[in-house]
Scaffold this motif. Structure first.
Motif, mmCIF file in Angstrom:
data_model
loop_
_atom_site.group_PDB
_atom_site.id
_atom_site.type_symbol
_atom_site.label_atom_id
_atom_site.label_comp_id
_atom_site.label_asym_id
_atom_site.label_seq_id
_atom_site.Cartn_x
_atom_site.Cartn_y
_atom_site.Cartn_z
ATOM 1 N N ARG A 119 0.487 -1.596 0.046
ATOM 2 C CA ARG A 119 -0.126 0.205 -0.236
ATOM 3 C C ARG A 119 0.931 1.323 -0.054
ATOM 4 O O ARG A 119 -0.093 2.590 -0.285
ATOM 5 N N ALA A 160 -5.723 -8.452 -3.527
ATOM 6 C CA ALA A 160 -4.958 -7.953 -4.653
ATOM 7 C C ALA A 160 -6.143 -6.539 -5.668
ATOM 8 O O ALA A 160 -5.268 -5.532 -5.800
ATOM 9 N N ALA A 161 -6.802 -7.425 -5.390
ATOM 10 C CA ALA A 161 -7.995 -6.140 -6.189
ATOM 11 C C ALA A 161 -7.982 -4.882 -5.061
ATOM 12 O O ALA A 161 -8.609 -4.262 -5.701
ATOM 13 N N LEU A 194 -5.304 -3.406 -3.207
ATOM 14 C CA LEU A 194 -4.523 -2.532 -3.397
ATOM 15 C C LEU A 194 -4.711 -1.972 -4.593
ATOM 16 O O LEU A 194 -4.259 -1.465 -5.436
ATOM 17 N N ALA A 195 -5.095 -2.676 -5.891
ATOM 18 C CA ALA A 195 -5.156 -1.994 -7.202
ATOM 19 C C ALA A 195 -6.267 -1.291 -7.146
ATOM 20 O O ALA A 195 -6.016 0.440 -7.268
ATOM 21 N N LEU A 196 -7.493 -0.590 -5.931
ATOM 22 C CA LEU A 196 -8.094 -0.139 -5.467
ATOM 23 C C LEU A 196 -7.251 1.283 -4.867
ATOM 24 O O LEU A 196 -7.989 2.289 -5.705
ATOM 25 N N HIS A 197 -6.814 0.645 -4.014
ATOM 26 C CA HIS A 197 -6.004 1.722 -3.458
ATOM 27 C C HIS A 197 -5.257 2.757 -4.137
ATOM 28 O O HIS A 197 -4.743 3.327 -3.491
ATOM 29 N N LEU A 198 -4.410 1.958 -5.365
ATOM 30 C CA LEU A 198 -3.661 2.752 -6.416
ATOM 31 C C LEU A 198 -4.360 3.826 -7.170
ATOM 32 O O LEU A 198 -4.239 5.147 -7.005
ATOM 33 N N LEU A 199 -5.710 3.438 -7.154
ATOM 34 C CA LEU A 199 -6.745 3.826 -8.160
ATOM 35 C C LEU A 199 -7.352 5.111 -7.701
ATOM 36 O O LEU A 199 -7.450 6.574 -8.358
#
Length: 267
Positions: free
Chosen positions: A38, A123-124, A126-131
């Protein structure tokens, strides 16, 4: 998680456990990715607060209950709010690890799909945390909520400006809630006790804690539940269908097997 009060599901002992060393490495990697991955989203403070205002306004527009109502219950006593902060800080990782260890040892037939679902949800998330970096409600003045961990302790976070161990702008989705809900679902599916539905108390209590301590919005838990539902649909449902088909094939009596063999030979 005492399995002595209930029989193991039929055929579970025949399922080979994955190699222990490989699983330890995979699970350790899952926890490390959650803990440190994160940090990739750091440096988006302005965007995180902008998104926080959007989430807060959206919740009010759709008339979700106010997070403050839960926090006000916790603030009736120092002991209660301290207990909630402790639950938030101390239960999340150990409970999930205990869930996976118990499945591996006692219900190997359910271990692999449960681990895959947890990995997919993580995994999903963490991707949303980035986006979609998102400041938690405890940081947003518009919410009027207190940072209970900072005021009453214990706290797992330091000053956001200097905290290098975690990304505090990764509120959505809440993996605290997503992992707790997955543990409850996995235990309900893997056991046969009539009391197994009481495992839902864990995600329910987790939900009240993450909202009452102002670490998450209601919407963070809703999105986590949606991601979990999608992961279960993609990973668990096909696994269950294949397992059911395999058991049905294996349960054919000899006469039925011979009949199928003759039909196949005739073709």
């Amino acid at each position: 998680m005492n399995a002595r009060t209930e029989p193991a599901p039929a055929g579970s002992d025949a399922i080979a456990r994955p190699p222990l060393v490989r699983e330890l490495l995979l699970v350790a990697g899952l926890f490390l990715v959650y803990k440190f991955g994160r940090q990739l989203a750091t440096g988006h403070t302005g965007e995180a607060f902008h998104n926080a205002h959007r989430v807060w306004d959206f919740e009010r527009a759709v008339h979700l209950p106010g997070e403050g109502a839960v926090q006000s219950l916790l603030l009736h006593g120092d002991g209660l709010v301290h207990l909630a902060n402790t639950y938030y800080a101390a239960v999340h990782f150990p409970a999930t690890a205990a869930f996976l260890i118990w499945l591996y040892l006692r219900r190997p037939a359910h271990y692999v799909w449960a681990r895959r679902v947890l990995a997919a949800v993580t995994a999903a998330a963490l991707a949303l945390h980035l986006l979609f970096p998102l400041a938690p409600p405890r940081m947003l003045a518009a919410t009027g909520l207190a940072d209970t961990a900072r005021l009453y302790g214990p706290s797992v976070y330091g000053d956001p400006a200097t905290d290098s161990l975690s990304n505090q702008f990764a509120a959505m989705p809440s993996l605290h809630f997503g992992w707790a809900l997955m543990a409850a679902i996995g235990l309900i599916v893997a056991t046969r006790s009539r009391w197994r539905w009481l495992w839902l108390a864990h995600p329910l209590l987790t939900l009240l804690v993450i909202v009452g301590t102002a670490n998450h919005y209601w919407l963070d838990a809703i999105v986590a539940a949606a991601l979990l539902g999608l992961a279960l649909a993609v990973i668990h449902v096909p696994h269950r269908t294949a397992t059911t088909a395999g058991r049905a094939q294996g349960s054919l009596v000899p006469a039925q097997r011979d009949e199928q063999a003759l039909v196949g030979a005739g073709r």
